[in-house]
Design a protein around this motif. Sequence first.
Motif: not given
Length: 211
Positions: A3-14, A61-71
């Motif tokens: 959950l940390w990698t999937e949901r939190v890391v994309p937001r920190i990176v952004d 090319v993007e493995p994270s569905d969370v990051a894709w939705r954020m975009s």
Amino acid sequence: MGLWTERVVPRIVDRALSIGEVMKDRERVCARLTGQVIEVGFGSGLNIEMYPPAVESVAAVEPSDVAWRMSAARRAASRTTITRSGLDGERLDEPDDSFDSALSTFTLCTIPDVEQALREIRRVLRPGGSFCFLEHGLAPDAGVARWQHRIDPVEQAVAGGCHLTRDIERLVSGAGFAINELDRRYLPGPGIGRPWTYVYAGGALAAEWGG
């Protein structure tokens, strides 16, 4: 992914990689893009506003569905046609010689088999195509590099597999690219952040296969 990698890391990176100096570097690197582009590690779409008019389309090319939705909002506002193209930078879902340019920003640090990913980027680029990159990695200063090696296992655990110790110049050259522009430096900020802020910004050309 946890959950940390999937949901939190994309937001920190952004948040962390949308600061002023990084965005300036994104703009400089993206200025070289032309034609049909493949972007490996599309993330939350922070490069979209930097695509020059010469870009016709982007395969993301993007493995994270969370990051894709954020975009989503950035994609909707873009004049460039952007489609999602696979989830895995090590195995690109595209034919040989199908892109004019490739883009990678703060991505090569996280791909487990980075050499394979770079070979795949070279495979899908047309001969003479441009690979544009902005990555952080191994610093030249011995003291900083020692800290990078010490911190690296923790960094991988908390930052989605991110490595601090990859020599980006060596990796890109070793994959059959001819680097024709490279700026290596620390991003501005406090010295304590040096293990995380040594960046490689540049471009390279894809040679003929077997050449």
